[in-house]
Structure formats: structure tokens, C-alpha cells
Design an enzyme around this catalytic site. Structure first.
Site, PDB file in Angstrom:
ATOM      1  N   ARG A  79     -19.795  23.263 -60.644  1.00  0.00           N
ATOM      2  CA  ARG A  79     -20.027  24.683 -60.883  1.00  0.00           C
ATOM      3  C   ARG A  79     -21.080  25.318 -59.978  1.00  0.00           C
ATOM      4  O   ARG A  79     -21.252  26.536 -59.984  1.00  0.00           O
ATOM      5  CB  ARG A  79     -20.420  24.947 -62.350  1.00  0.00           C
ATOM      6  CG  ARG A  79     -19.392  24.517 -63.366  1.00  0.00           C
ATOM      7  CD  ARG A  79     -19.974  24.400 -64.754  1.00  0.00           C
ATOM      8  NE  ARG A  79     -20.565  25.648 -65.218  1.00  0.00           N
ATOM      9  CZ  ARG A  79     -19.873  26.623 -65.791  1.00  0.00           C
ATOM     10  NH1 ARG A  79     -18.569  26.512 -65.941  1.00  0.00           N
ATOM     11  NH2 ARG A  79     -20.476  27.716 -66.203  1.00  0.00           N
ATOM     12  N   ASP A  80     -21.802  24.528 -59.204  1.00  0.00           N
ATOM     13  CA  ASP A  80     -22.829  25.112 -58.329  1.00  0.00           C
ATOM     14  C   ASP A  80     -22.934  24.315 -57.029  1.00  0.00           C
ATOM     15  O   ASP A  80     -24.031  23.940 -56.606  1.00  0.00           O
ATOM     16  CB  ASP A  80     -24.174  25.155 -59.053  1.00  0.00           C
ATOM     17  CG  ASP A  80     -25.192  26.064 -58.354  1.00  0.00           C
ATOM     18  OD1 ASP A  80     -24.774  26.960 -57.589  1.00  0.00           O
ATOM     19  OD2 ASP A  80     -26.400  25.870 -58.569  1.00  0.00           O
ATOM     20  N   ILE A  81     -21.789  24.053 -56.419  1.00  0.00           N
ATOM     21  CA  ILE A  81     -21.782  23.335 -55.146  1.00  0.00           C
ATOM     22  C   ILE A  81     -22.301  24.256 -54.044  1.00  0.00           C
ATOM     23  O   ILE A  81     -21.739  25.327 -53.803  1.00  0.00           O
ATOM     24  CB  ILE A  81     -20.354  22.837 -54.810  1.00  0.00           C
ATOM     25  CG1 ILE A  81     -19.967  21.700 -55.753  1.00  0.00           C
ATOM     26  CG2 ILE A  81     -20.248  22.382 -53.360  1.00  0.00           C
ATOM     27  CD1 ILE A  81     -20.789  20.427 -55.586  1.00  0.00           C
ATOM     28  N   ASN A  85     -27.837  21.874 -52.969  1.00  0.00           N
ATOM     29  CA  ASN A  85     -27.604  20.818 -53.950  1.00  0.00           C
ATOM     30  C   ASN A  85     -26.981  19.573 -53.333  1.00  0.00           C
ATOM     31  O   ASN A  85     -26.465  18.710 -54.054  1.00  0.00           O
ATOM     32  CB  ASN A  85     -26.704  21.332 -55.081  1.00  0.00           C
ATOM     33  CG  ASN A  85     -27.468  22.192 -56.068  1.00  0.00           C
ATOM     34  OD1 ASN A  85     -28.692  22.103 -56.162  1.00  0.00           O
ATOM     35  ND2 ASN A  85     -26.757  23.026 -56.816  1.00  0.00           N
TER      36      ASN A  85
END
Length: 227
Positions: A79-81, A85
Site C-alpha cells: 500500500r505504500d511502495i 521504503n
């Protein structure tokens, strides 16, 4: 949410995912014990070295794709690539971190208490709309990372988060080959398929994405059957 999700991440991880060793609580503070990775974030590498040669960009994206394939097989959507990260070790190994906002794929949605989850430059159109998301949302973000590695630019930018989110929904990205020379038509097709606005036109799985990267490297033709 932390107590619900963190234990699911604290399980044996492949080498391309930052390991979580333990979760616990100290007074009012919840905590995670994670693997220490010596190196740089992928964003730092992009800022100092992009545009990267296609072979190196594919090498990095392949490792992220393998991490996503493992997560998706376990019904976890990151959900937050984004490059911030992704940690890259001193010997070049890419490791995906921060699964803290990941949820089981069966119950994934855009918002928690009305807040957009995910960073706006790497947000999929369905996330920007507040629609149901799935594994293909991560693959859209991975396509943006490949685009940025090759060009040094994100496909959509603007003065405000809302402006950028609307571009994800409404505007096609400029072909990366128009920004940087030396990007093959086949690799460009892979990127644009990953960045398709419609999930029906996008890669169905990380494995399918990786197979097309194999074809690019072996000189095969990439077929994109747009709806």
C-alpha cells in the site's frame, strides 16, 4: 491497527523484505524489532545517480517485484511502495520495508478515518479515488519506481497533493523514452502497462510483471493487449 497487523509481518521473510523479529509493548508505546540494514534508501540513490542504466534499474525493480510476489502470495498488500521504503544494502541488495500500513488483501481499502494511505507521487489511481485496492495497486507504484530509476523523474508532479492525485487519475504519463534516450520500446511498454489507469489493462500479478522484464532482457517482444 498496529497490534492487529504487526504480528502478521513478524514471520519468516525472503531476503528482499526487511525482517521483523518481534513486536511488543512498553508502557503506552508499541514497538517493532526490525532487521538493521546498512546502506541507503532507493530515493537517495535516485537523487544522486539517476537516470540509471536500464539493466541496473531492472535489477533493482526485479528484487522489489520478488518481495511483492511473496507478500501478495500471503494476501498482504504493501500500500505504500515508494523509493523511501526500499533499502539498498552496500552490496546492492534491495529490501522492502515499512509494511506498517499493509493490510490483508481481503479487507484492503484506501482510507483509515478518512486519511489517504500511501505517498501521493506513487499513489495508484484507485487509491487516489478512494476505491478498493488490490495487488495491482502495488504494481502501479512499482511501475513508477522503474520510471523514476530510468528517467530521474516521477511521471506525475504538481504543486499540491490534490493536483498530483488528479493527474494519476486523469493524465497519461509522458513516455520515458521522450525524457531519456536508450530506453527500448519493449521496456517502455512494460512501464506503461504497469502505469495503466485501468486495473484491467495493468499487470495482474508481480510474477507477470517479472516475466515481461525477463522478456525485455532476452530481447523478446512485449504484447500489451489494451482493452
Amino acid at each position: 491497527r498496529f497490534r492487529r497487523e504487526a504480528p502478521s509481518a513478524a514471520s519468516p521473510s525472503p531476503q528482499n523484505i526487511v525482517s521483523i523479529y518481534d513486536v511488543g509493548k512498553d508502557g503506552d508505546s508499541d514497538y517493532i524489532v526490525m532487521e538493521y540494514v546498512k546502506g541507503f534508501t532507493l530515493k537517495e540513490i535516485i537523487r544522486s545517480q539517476a537516470p540509471l542504466p536500464p539493466e541496473r534499474a531492472i535489477f533493482i525493480v526485479r528484487q522489489i517485484g520478488e518481495a511483492l510476489a511473496h507478500a501478495h502470495a500471503n494476501n498482504i498488500i504493501h500500500r505504500d511502495i515508494k523509493p523511501q521504503n526500499i533499502l539498498v544494502t552496500m552490496d546492492g541488495r534491495a529490501k522492502v520495508t515499512d509494511f506498517g500500513i499493509a493490510r490483508a488483501a481481503s479487507s484492503a481499502s484506501l482510507t483509515h478515518t478518512g486519511d489517504i494511505v500511501g505517498s501521493v507521487h506513487y499513489l495508484s489511481p484507485e487509491q487516489a479515488k478512494g476505491a478498493q485496492i488490490n495487488e495491482q495497486s502495488d504494481l502501479y507504484s512499482l511501475g513508477i519506481i522503474l520510471y523514476e530509476l530510468l528517467t530521474g523523474k516521477v511521471p506525475h508532479d504538481g504543486d499540491t497533493p490534490i493536483t498530483i492525485a488528479l493527474k494519476h487519475i486523469q493524465e497519461e504519463a509522458v513516455l520515458p523514452g521522450k525524457i531519456v534516450s536508450g530506453i527500448s520500446r519493449e521496456l517502455e511498454t512494460v512501464i506503461m502497462k504497469a502505469l495503466a489507469k485501468s486495473v484491467e489493462e495493468r499487470y495482474k500479478s508481480a510474477e507477470e510483471f517479472l516475466r515481461d522484464l525477463d522478456k525485455v532482457q532476452s530481447g523478446q517482444t512485449i504484447i500489451w493487449d489494451r482493452k
